[in-house]
Design a protein around this motif. Structure first.
Motif, PDB file in Angstrom:
ATOM      1  N   VAL A 107       1.022  -1.316   0.414  1.00 20.65           N
ATOM      2  CA  VAL A 107      -0.150  -0.225  -0.076  1.00 20.65           C
ATOM      3  C   VAL A 107       1.254   1.374   0.294  1.00 20.65           C
ATOM      4  O   VAL A 107       0.504   2.609   0.408  1.00 20.65           O
ATOM      5  CB  VAL A 107      -0.928  -0.058   0.922  1.00 20.65           C
ATOM      6  CG1 VAL A 107      -2.116  -0.767   1.234  1.00 20.65           C
ATOM      7  CG2 VAL A 107       0.211   0.045   2.509  1.00 20.65           C
ATOM      8  N   SER A 108       2.119   1.222   0.331  1.00 21.38           N
ATOM      9  CA  SER A 108       2.817   2.538   0.075  1.00 21.38           C
ATOM     10  C   SER A 108       2.961   2.501  -1.731  1.00 21.38           C
ATOM     11  O   SER A 108       2.803   1.935  -1.979  1.00 21.38           O
ATOM     12  CB  SER A 108       4.413   1.923   0.945  1.00 21.38           C
ATOM     13  OG  SER A 108       4.581   1.004   1.530  1.00 21.38           O
ATOM     14  N   ARG A 109       3.400   4.648  -1.299  1.00 23.03           N
ATOM     15  CA  ARG A 109       3.967   4.635  -2.623  1.00 23.03           C
ATOM     16  C   ARG A 109       5.032   5.200  -2.781  1.00 23.03           C
ATOM     17  O   ARG A 109       5.875   5.639  -1.884  1.00 23.03           O
ATOM     18  CB  ARG A 109       2.654   6.032  -2.595  1.00 23.03           C
ATOM     19  CG  ARG A 109       1.727   5.461  -3.417  1.00 23.03           C
ATOM     20  CD  ARG A 109       0.310   6.122  -3.379  1.00 23.03           C
ATOM     21  NE  ARG A 109       0.712   7.229  -3.940  1.00 23.03           N
ATOM     22  CZ  ARG A 109       0.325   8.092  -4.693  1.00 23.03           C
ATOM     23  NH1 ARG A 109       0.875   9.410  -3.189  1.00 23.03           N
ATOM     24  NH2 ARG A 109       0.522   9.147  -5.884  1.00 23.03           N
ATOM     25  N   VAL A 110       5.794   5.257  -3.719  1.00 18.20           N
ATOM     26  CA  VAL A 110       7.211   5.788  -3.786  1.00 18.20           C
ATOM     27  C   VAL A 110       7.528   6.151  -5.262  1.00 18.20           C
ATOM     28  O   VAL A 110       6.963   6.413  -6.363  1.00 18.20           O
ATOM     29  CB  VAL A 110       8.717   4.258  -3.562  1.00 18.20           C
ATOM     30  CG1 VAL A 110       9.780   4.697  -4.199  1.00 18.20           C
ATOM     31  CG2 VAL A 110       8.023   3.609  -2.768  1.00 18.20           C
ATOM     32  N   LEU A 111       8.893   7.174  -4.851  1.00 19.35           N
ATOM     33  CA  LEU A 111       8.829   8.138  -5.998  1.00 19.35           C
ATOM     34  C   LEU A 111      10.116   8.320  -6.496  1.00 19.35           C
ATOM     35  O   LEU A 111      11.217   8.352  -5.633  1.00 19.35           O
ATOM     36  CB  LEU A 111       7.949   9.290  -5.872  1.00 19.35           C
ATOM     37  CG  LEU A 111       8.927  11.078  -6.970  1.00 19.35           C
ATOM     38  CD1 LEU A 111       7.505  10.057  -8.429  1.00 19.35           C
ATOM     39  CD2 LEU A 111       7.818  11.908  -6.625  1.00 19.35           C
ATOM     40  N   THR A 128       8.531  -4.884  -2.725  1.00 19.88           N
ATOM     41  CA  THR A 128       7.656  -5.192  -1.963  1.00 19.88           C
ATOM     42  C   THR A 128       6.574  -5.140  -1.906  1.00 19.88           C
ATOM     43  O   THR A 128       5.720  -4.302  -1.730  1.00 19.88           O
ATOM     44  CB  THR A 128       8.221  -3.089  -0.806  1.00 19.88           C
ATOM     45  OG1 THR A 128       8.621  -2.358  -2.242  1.00 19.88           O
ATOM     46  CG2 THR A 128       9.824  -2.864  -0.967  1.00 19.88           C
ATOM     47  N   GLY A 129       5.849  -4.897  -3.208  1.00 24.10           N
ATOM     48  CA  GLY A 129       4.633  -5.026  -4.126  1.00 24.10           C
ATOM     49  C   GLY A 129       4.230  -2.979  -3.870  1.00 24.10           C
ATOM     50  O   GLY A 129       3.148  -3.100  -4.105  1.00 24.10           O
ATOM     51  N   PHE A 168       3.029  10.349  -0.840  1.00 22.47           N
ATOM     52  CA  PHE A 168       4.828   9.387  -1.235  1.00 22.47           C
ATOM     53  C   PHE A 168       5.039   9.097  -0.034  1.00 22.47           C
ATOM     54  O   PHE A 168       5.464  10.086   0.889  1.00 22.47           O
ATOM     55  CB  PHE A 168       5.416   9.917  -2.272  1.00 22.47           C
ATOM     56  CG  PHE A 168       4.786  10.400  -3.915  1.00 22.47           C
ATOM     57  CD1 PHE A 168       4.957   8.633  -4.498  1.00 22.47           C
ATOM     58  CD2 PHE A 168       3.864  11.219  -4.103  1.00 22.47           C
ATOM     59  CE1 PHE A 168       4.199   8.355  -5.565  1.00 22.47           C
ATOM     60  CE2 PHE A 168       3.737  11.182  -5.326  1.00 22.47           C
ATOM     61  CZ  PHE A 168       3.743   9.764  -6.162  1.00 22.47           C
ATOM     62  N   ASP A 169       5.557   7.866   0.866  1.00 24.91           N
ATOM     63  CA  ASP A 169       6.254   7.537   1.583  1.00 24.91           C
ATOM     64  C   ASP A 169       7.282   7.192   1.707  1.00 24.91           C
ATOM     65  O   ASP A 169       8.182   7.513   2.619  1.00 24.91           O
ATOM     66  CB  ASP A 169       5.506   5.813   1.926  1.00 24.91           C
ATOM     67  CG  ASP A 169       3.788   5.568   2.263  1.00 24.91           C
ATOM     68  OD1 ASP A 169       3.034   6.589   3.029  1.00 24.91           O
ATOM     69  OD2 ASP A 169       3.589   5.065   1.031  1.00 24.91           O
TER      70      ASP A 169
END
Length: 313
Positions: A107-111, A128-129, A168-169
């Motif tokens: 469920v994390s968001r990475v940029l 990590t998905g 974004f995490d």
């Protein structure tokens, strides 16, 4: 020489001052032209920058299809599979660096800003998905093989015009911030896109490194004229804090093998460049890398080319 109409003057990108001293007259790197550029140090805050610089709308000329980061392993011809595996180790090191500072899940968001060939994002997503988003001002590195990058959200453009929503995490800039024409504005934009407790990981060349002293104006960290800034640890920290981030850690090294930055500098010093098929240099490259391995032990104390900064929202 680059046409004067294609160049622009710009005040210091950190403090806005215009009182400078020249620190290097650097020839263009990784390109066929013989243009020469100037790097200056701001007398007010010590930031080193390209001045004058190529106008943003014209700098794409220096990022053509032969640009080494866009070619990746393919630049090494028949040895490409071996190089691809080595590049994979760098991606895994970057994933490890991010996960050491932030737990990521599906469920994390990475940029990733300046994603180039988005192999790091693919590795992070696989590990990590997490929803992986990349942005670069040109899509040369991924446009020709969309199936390979399926599952990634990739944008051509800038942070200002890309359809990005906050939350974004984790945000990463792997050798991207030094290319930026407005690095302070970029970091402030990232701060606005950050989720609570988001982590920011920046890796850039280190102007205070041994390789810069060794190679002088041909130092690969200048990457003339694609790099607009050459950061020291102090100026990088100052910029990040000014943008509203809280710096947690700074390292004198990065995930990029220090031998690579040394080798690139040597190619420039020897007038060879890195265009065309590099397979003829493969064995000398490997031999040099093997001989340099003992030196990498010391990079925690003596920077050999790169630096890393980790900050939190």
């Amino acid at each position: 020489m680059t046409d004067a109409l294609e160049l622009e003057a710009a005040a210091c990108l950190l403090c806005g001052a215009s009182d400078d001293e020249t620190v290097a007259i650097s020839p263009v790197q990784q390109h066929t032209t013989r243009d020469v550029f100037r790097f200056v140090r701001c007398r007010a805050c010590a930031l080193v920058r390209l001045h004058p610089r190529v106008r943003a709308e014209r700098v794409g000329v220096y990022y053509d299809a032969t640009y080494l980061p866009h070619r990746g392993a393919a630049a090494w011809g028949r040895y490409a599979p071996i190089v691809e595996r080595a590049l994979g180790r760098t991606d895994r090191a970057r994933v490890k660096r991010v996960l050491a500072t932030k737990r990521l899940t599906s469920v994390s968001r990475v940029l990733d800003v300046g994603c180039g060939r988005p192999t790091f994002l693919r590795a992070l997503r696989d590990a990590t998905g997490a929803h992986a988003v990349g942005i670069d001002f040109v899509d040369e590195a991924w446009r020709g093989d969309p199936a390979r990058w399926s599952g990634l959200e990739l944008h051509e453009g800038t942070l200002e015009n890309a359809p990005l929503t906050p939350g974004f995490d984790a945000m990463t800039l792997w050798h991207a911030l030094e290319h930026d024409y407005q690095p302070l504005a970029t970091l402030r934009r990232l701060r606005a896109l950050a989720a609570p407790d988001a982590v920011l990981v920046i890796e850039v060349p280190n102007y205070d490194s041994l390789w810069r002293i060794w190679h002088g104006a041909q130092w690969a960290g200048f990457h003339t004229p694609r790099h607009t800034v050459a950061f020291t640890p102090a100026t990088l920290r100052h910029l990040v804090e000014k943008a509203g981030w809280r710096v947690e850690q700074q390292l004198r090294y990065g995930t990029l093998d220090p031998y690579i930055s040394w080798w690139l500098g040597r190619q420039e010093l020897n007038g060879l460049g890195v265009r065309g098929d590099l397979s003829g240099r493969f064995f000398s490259f490997v031999l040099g890398k093997a001989l340099s391995l003992p030196l990498t032990v010391f990079q925690r104390w003596v920077s050999m080319g790169a630096q890393t900064l980790i900050a939190r929202a």
